[in-house]
Scaffold this active site. Sequence first.
Site, mmCIF file in Angstrom:
data_model
loop_
_atom_site.group_PDB
_atom_site.id
_atom_site.type_symbol
_atom_site.label_atom_id
_atom_site.label_comp_id
_atom_site.label_asym_id
_atom_site.label_seq_id
_atom_site.Cartn_x
_atom_site.Cartn_y
_atom_site.Cartn_z
ATOM 1 N N ASN A 164 -5.649 35.562 18.449
ATOM 2 C CA ASN A 164 -4.576 35.354 19.981
ATOM 3 C C ASN A 164 -3.236 34.929 19.711
ATOM 4 O O ASN A 164 -2.466 35.360 20.221
ATOM 5 C CB ASN A 164 -5.215 34.274 20.950
ATOM 6 N N GLN A 192 -9.150 39.115 22.875
ATOM 7 C CA GLN A 192 -7.729 39.806 22.685
ATOM 8 C C GLN A 192 -7.930 41.320 22.115
ATOM 9 O O GLN A 192 -6.863 41.949 22.600
ATOM 10 C CB GLN A 192 -7.021 39.043 21.459
ATOM 11 N N THR A 251 -24.347 31.443 42.095
ATOM 12 C CA THR A 251 -23.808 32.775 42.914
ATOM 13 C C THR A 251 -22.601 33.335 42.064
ATOM 14 O O THR A 251 -21.705 32.796 41.733
ATOM 15 C CB THR A 251 -23.498 32.302 44.302
ATOM 16 N N CYS A 339 -2.646 28.297 24.780
ATOM 17 C CA CYS A 339 -3.677 28.689 25.606
ATOM 18 C C CYS A 339 -4.011 27.628 26.719
ATOM 19 O O CYS A 339 -4.542 27.765 27.803
ATOM 20 C CB CYS A 339 -4.842 29.328 25.012
HETATM 21 N N1 PLP Z 1 -10.912 33.470 22.892
HETATM 22 C C1 PLP Z 1 -9.561 33.930 22.681
HETATM 23 C C2 PLP Z 1 -9.193 34.741 21.231
HETATM 24 C C3 PLP Z 1 -8.392 33.595 23.693
HETATM 25 O O1 PLP Z 1 -7.384 34.006 23.408
HETATM 26 C C4 PLP Z 1 -8.895 33.044 24.700
HETATM 27 C C5 PLP Z 1 -7.884 32.486 25.820
HETATM 28 O O2 PLP Z 1 -7.747 31.608 26.391
HETATM 29 C C6 PLP Z 1 -10.323 32.584 25.022
HETATM 30 C C7 PLP Z 1 -11.204 33.021 23.880
HETATM 31 C C8 PLP Z 1 -10.627 31.926 26.288
HETATM 32 O O3 PLP Z 1 -10.982 32.923 26.986
HETATM 33 P P1 PLP Z 1 -10.941 32.181 28.686
HETATM 34 O O4 PLP Z 1 -9.613 31.957 29.231
HETATM 35 O O5 PLP Z 1 -11.728 33.263 29.512
HETATM 36 O O6 PLP Z 1 -12.158 31.026 28.706
#
Ligand code: PLP
Length: 403
Positions: A164, A192, A251, A339
Amino acid sequence: MSEAPIAPAPRRIAYLDHNATSPLRPAARAAFLEALEGGGNASSVHADGRAARARLERARGQVAALLDADPRGVTFTSGATEAASAILHPDLEIAGRPVTCDVLLVSAVEHPCVLSGHRFPTDKVELIPVDGEGVIDLKALENRLAALAAMGLRPYLSLMAANNETGVLQPVAEASDLVHAVGGVVHCDAVQAAGRVNVSLAALKADFVTLSAHKMGGPQGAGALVAHPDSRARVPLMAGGGQERGRRGGTQNVPAMVGFGAAAADAGTRLEAEAMRLTGLRRRLETGIVERLQDAWVAGAGAVRLPNTTCAVFPGLKAETLVIALDLAHVRVSAGSACSSGKVGSSHVLAAMAAASGLAPEATSGAVRFSLGWSSGEEDVDLALAALCRAVPRLSSRPARVA
Ligand code: PLP
């Protein structure tokens, strides 16, 4: 008669943060709203419930198609974090056969949803290093697998398809071959990569793949676990009313899953053309950065990467400061791995790459991620370059080269 004032034209925002979240695709938005209006609980037997179920199953088929998988192997979840937690458990069923894993192996550059979201005892988790480009060290993996096999221990590998922060692609199929050769199990976080490059369950050779809707232009809070129809964790993360073939109680969020399905279908249809277009835009961005900004370099540039991601390092700068300066110039990007709830910590991904290259961890402290997507165009890249050429010299008192 006085003339009405002319409203200023809205300023273009260069949204270059698709790896954090990609704006909702028009097709996903339309499908989401239609399902929202339609209502119904997908478990109800009456007509409204059956209509909701039909929408949900169509979406399941669309998500499965993106990975060339059997729709019965798709379990909808609230996102990739939930899907990873659901499946990173020692006790599994693979194609209907019980399997227990002893050790979880993870690459040093996995997302936190894997690194801290798994359900293994922490003393049963081991990191496999990466090289200076951020690619897993397959030799180190092979050696560790041999040592575990000699001790009679079964490994479970979690390896992402694309990182990411840097966009670097991992050799998942090769790693899967090594793990399967010793009777182990493989999970691949394809969050990603899916919808950006061709990935299929068969080509990755993984037992489990996890996806997130919002990284491919679907709604936030939707994701999936994709596997052989008779594979699952024997201990479900969410037990309850038996939804999702007993693999995930609760659900289903039908509108979100329908939006997810539409995004997957849209991304899948445009995949090759978009990959070419984004590769061109990325080249324009990276050429501009390294030619015009002294000392700037691109992390993982020597590896095969996603077409949309550039992790640019501006030595001597603080990434957060540059992100704020770019934001003020209407350019939206992230520092390192942002993130999680606006948090800008030091990047474990860049630290692992720096360690392998013999660089000090501070060498990558000025790393900023530009991630392009379906809504990005040349204007966005040019806006970002112009803003960088103003901000970087000002913040670092280093001159920009005249273009
Ligand atoms: N895996 C990767 C490589 C990500 O970049 C992210 C981003 O947040 C996630 C997992 C988590 O995804 P989610 O936001 O759907 O939980």
